[in-house]
Design a protein around this motif. Structure first.
Motif, PDB file in Angstrom:
ATOM      1  N   ARG A  19       0.862  -1.184   0.000  1.00  0.00           N
ATOM      2  CA  ARG A  19       0.000   0.000   0.000  1.00  0.00           C
ATOM      3  C   ARG A  19       0.898   1.233   0.000  1.00  0.00           C
ATOM      4  NH1 ARG A  19      -4.175  -0.079   4.487  1.00  0.00           N
ATOM      5  NH2 ARG A  19      -2.274   0.405   5.557  1.00  0.00           N
ATOM      6  N   LEU A  20       1.050   1.828  -1.147  1.00  0.00           N
ATOM      7  CA  LEU A  20       1.981   2.938  -1.300  1.00  0.00           C
ATOM      8  C   LEU A  20       1.600   4.142  -0.448  1.00  0.00           C
ATOM      9  CD1 LEU A  20       2.622   2.769  -5.148  1.00  0.00           C
ATOM     10  CD2 LEU A  20       4.070   1.902  -3.293  1.00  0.00           C
ATOM     11  N   SER A  21       0.330   4.337  -0.186  1.00  0.00           N
ATOM     12  CA  SER A  21      -0.100   5.506   0.589  1.00  0.00           C
ATOM     13  C   SER A  21       0.084   5.317   2.095  1.00  0.00           C
ATOM     14  CB  SER A  21      -1.570   5.824   0.303  1.00  0.00           C
ATOM     15  OG  SER A  21      -2.382   4.729   0.686  1.00  0.00           O
ATOM     16  N   ALA A  22       0.300   4.097   2.543  1.00  0.00           N
ATOM     17  CA  ALA A  22       0.474   3.831   3.972  1.00  0.00           C
ATOM     18  C   ALA A  22       1.869   4.261   4.425  1.00  0.00           C
ATOM     19  CB  ALA A  22       0.266   2.349   4.260  1.00  0.00           C
ATOM     20  N   GLN A  23       2.023   4.392   5.729  1.00  0.00           N
ATOM     21  CA  GLN A  23       3.308   4.784   6.306  1.00  0.00           C
ATOM     22  C   GLN A  23       4.009   3.583   6.933  1.00  0.00           C
ATOM     23  OE1 GLN A  23       4.729   7.922   6.115  1.00  0.00           O
ATOM     24  NE2 GLN A  23       3.035   8.200   4.695  1.00  0.00           N
ATOM     25  N   LYS A  27       2.724  -0.399   5.125  1.00  0.00           N
ATOM     26  CA  LYS A  27       2.794  -0.617   3.679  1.00  0.00           C
ATOM     27  C   LYS A  27       2.653  -2.099   3.348  1.00  0.00           C
ATOM     28  CE  LYS A  27       5.500   3.376   2.196  1.00  0.00           C
ATOM     29  NZ  LYS A  27       4.366   4.091   1.653  1.00  0.00           N
TER      30      LYS A  27
END
Length: 153
Positions: A19-23, A27
């Motif tokens: 998940r590219l938007s996660a931190q 991810k």
């Protein structure tokens, strides 16, 4: 339906989806899975679900049953082990945080390379040089070291 996650020889499964938007760890883990793993690593000892929940709930409101479900999912993935102590189940990590980060990073890089090594390498070098010149210099040092090792074989 069975999990679509790869199973390493050590029994640890990390999901294929990034998940590219996660931190950070989220991810490759779910948000709550990442929070639970961070608590398990910080505790550094086997801990009951209640102890883990007390730590998680300090920064994220969640029911204890939800934390128990996440703990058990992490056991299924091989990231935690579960053992009964004093009539309570206790959970502890099977890998250190550094070991997990290394394993997850390698899997992510292997997946990204399927885009094409040339494009990925150029993008990686550009982004690293822009974001962190010191780490960029470290990369150059590591490349030089690896090239010397391969040359001596």
């Amino acid at each position: 339906m069975p999990s679509r996650e790869p199973n390493d020889s050590d029994g640890v499964r990390i999901q294929d989806t990034v998940r590219l938007s996660a931190q950070g760890l989220a991810k490759v883990l779910g948000d709550l899975e990442a929070r639970v793993m961070r608590v398990a690593w910080v505790l550094g000892r086997p801990a009951s679900a209640r102890v883990v929940h007390e730590r998680v709930v300090m920064e994220h409101a969640v029911a204890i049953h939800t934390v128990i479900t996440i703990l058990n999912k992490l056991v299924e993935k091989g990231l935690l082990r579960r053992e009964k102590q004093d009539d309570l189940l206790h959970y502890e990590p099977t890998l250190s945080e550094d070991e997990f980060r290394t394993k997850a990073s390698r899997q992510v890089v292997e997946g990204i390379l399927s885009f094409g090594a040339d494009a990925v390498t150029a993008s990686f070098v550009d982004v690293l040089a822009e974001r962190d010149p010191e780490q960029f210099a470290e990369l150059a040092r590591l490349i030089e070291k690896r090239m010397k090792e391969q040359g001596s074989r």
